[in-house]
Design a protein around this motif. Structure first.
Motif, PDB file in Angstrom:
ATOM      1  N   ALA A  12      -0.995   2.880  -3.900  1.00 33.56           N
ATOM      2  CA  ALA A  12       0.683   3.655  -3.364  1.00 33.56           C
ATOM      3  C   ALA A  12       1.262   2.309  -3.294  1.00 33.56           C
ATOM      4  O   ALA A  12       2.253   2.434  -3.456  1.00 33.56           O
ATOM      5  CB  ALA A  12      -0.056   4.516  -1.900  1.00 33.56           C
ATOM      6  N   ASN A  13       1.238   1.858  -2.086  1.00 30.23           N
ATOM      7  CA  ASN A  13       1.730   0.516  -2.144  1.00 30.23           C
ATOM      8  C   ASN A  13       2.060  -0.192  -3.759  1.00 30.23           C
ATOM      9  O   ASN A  13       3.349  -0.608  -3.745  1.00 30.23           O
ATOM     10  CB  ASN A  13       1.097  -0.944  -1.777  1.00 30.23           C
ATOM     11  N   SER A  14       1.400  -0.719  -4.392  1.00 24.38           N
ATOM     12  CA  SER A  14       2.100  -0.935  -5.852  1.00 24.38           C
ATOM     13  C   SER A  14       3.104  -0.260  -6.231  1.00 24.38           C
ATOM     14  O   SER A  14       3.620  -0.949  -7.287  1.00 24.38           O
ATOM     15  CB  SER A  14       0.963  -1.282  -7.328  1.00 24.38           C
ATOM     16  N   ILE A  15       3.410   1.074  -6.294  1.00 17.47           N
ATOM     17  CA  ILE A  15       4.337   1.886  -6.665  1.00 17.47           C
ATOM     18  C   ILE A  15       4.663   1.991  -5.903  1.00 17.47           C
ATOM     19  O   ILE A  15       6.101   2.979  -6.677  1.00 17.47           O
ATOM     20  CB  ILE A  15       3.713   3.067  -7.355  1.00 17.47           C
ATOM     21  N   GLY A  16       4.855   1.552  -4.979  1.00 14.73           N
ATOM     22  CA  GLY A  16       6.470   1.718  -4.275  1.00 14.73           C
ATOM     23  C   GLY A  16       6.457   2.408  -2.926  1.00 14.73           C
ATOM     24  O   GLY A  16       7.113   3.406  -1.850  1.00 14.73           O
ATOM     25  N   ILE A  17       5.121   3.270  -2.751  1.00 12.08           N
ATOM     26  CA  ILE A  17       4.676   3.911  -1.786  1.00 12.08           C
ATOM     27  C   ILE A  17       4.418   3.559  -0.204  1.00 12.08           C
ATOM     28  O   ILE A  17       3.357   2.902  -0.048  1.00 12.08           O
ATOM     29  CB  ILE A  17       3.941   5.423  -1.557  1.00 12.08           C
ATOM     30  N   PRO A  18       4.879   3.228   0.911  1.00 14.72           N
ATOM     31  CA  PRO A  18       4.250   2.558   1.715  1.00 14.72           C
ATOM     32  C   PRO A  18       3.761   3.294   2.810  1.00 14.72           C
ATOM     33  O   PRO A  18       3.467   4.179   2.887  1.00 14.72           O
ATOM     34  CB  PRO A  18       5.660   2.080   3.000  1.00 14.72           C
ATOM     35  N   MET A  19       2.261   2.672   2.841  1.00 18.63           N
ATOM     36  CA  MET A  19       1.415   2.831   4.173  1.00 18.63           C
ATOM     37  C   MET A  19       0.774   2.232   5.012  1.00 18.63           C
ATOM     38  O   MET A  19       1.329   0.844   4.696  1.00 18.63           O
ATOM     39  CB  MET A  19      -0.464   3.066   2.480  1.00 18.63           C
ATOM     40  N   GLU A  20       0.577   2.523   5.738  1.00 17.65           N
ATOM     41  CA  GLU A  20       0.038   1.752   7.105  1.00 17.65           C
ATOM     42  C   GLU A  20      -0.983   1.075   6.642  1.00 17.65           C
ATOM     43  O   GLU A  20      -2.067   1.096   5.664  1.00 17.65           O
ATOM     44  CB  GLU A  20       0.127   2.443   7.957  1.00 17.65           C
ATOM     45  N   ASP A  50      -4.737   3.104  -1.260  1.00 14.32           N
ATOM     46  CA  ASP A  50      -3.388   2.738  -0.313  1.00 14.32           C
ATOM     47  C   ASP A  50      -3.211   1.829  -0.989  1.00 14.32           C
ATOM     48  O   ASP A  50      -1.559   2.002  -0.961  1.00 14.32           O
ATOM     49  CB  ASP A  50      -4.056   1.998   1.393  1.00 14.32           C
TER      50      ASP A  50
END
Length: 74
Positions: free
Chosen positions: A66-74, A63
């Motif tokens: 993913a967040n660090s490369i711009g993919i938003p995760m819950e 998670d």
């Protein structure tokens, strides 16, 4: 659905100790976490507890990546 209500039977072997552990590691109650960790280890042993912790840590890591490369995760 057992994932939303850990009181239900998931059909997974030892799911009645695994799901409360999952709830506890994402919660904020250290007493609940200690109890869930102890229940999982008592039932399944220290190796299973270690594996459950590693799996949870891996999901957290994925998670964050993913967040660090711009993919938003819950």
């Amino acid at each position: 659905m057992a994932i939303a209500d850990s009181g239900q039977d998931s059909g997974v072997s030892d799911g009645d100790v695994i799901l409360p552990f999952c709830d506890a590691i994402t919660g904020t109650d250290p007493v609940a976490l200690d109890a869930a960790r102890a229940a999982l280890m008592d039932r399944m042993g220290p190796n299973a507890l270690s594996e459950a912790i590693v799996i949870a840590a891996n999901f957290s890591m994925l998670d964050r990546i993913a967040n660090s490369i711009g993919i938003p995760m819950e």
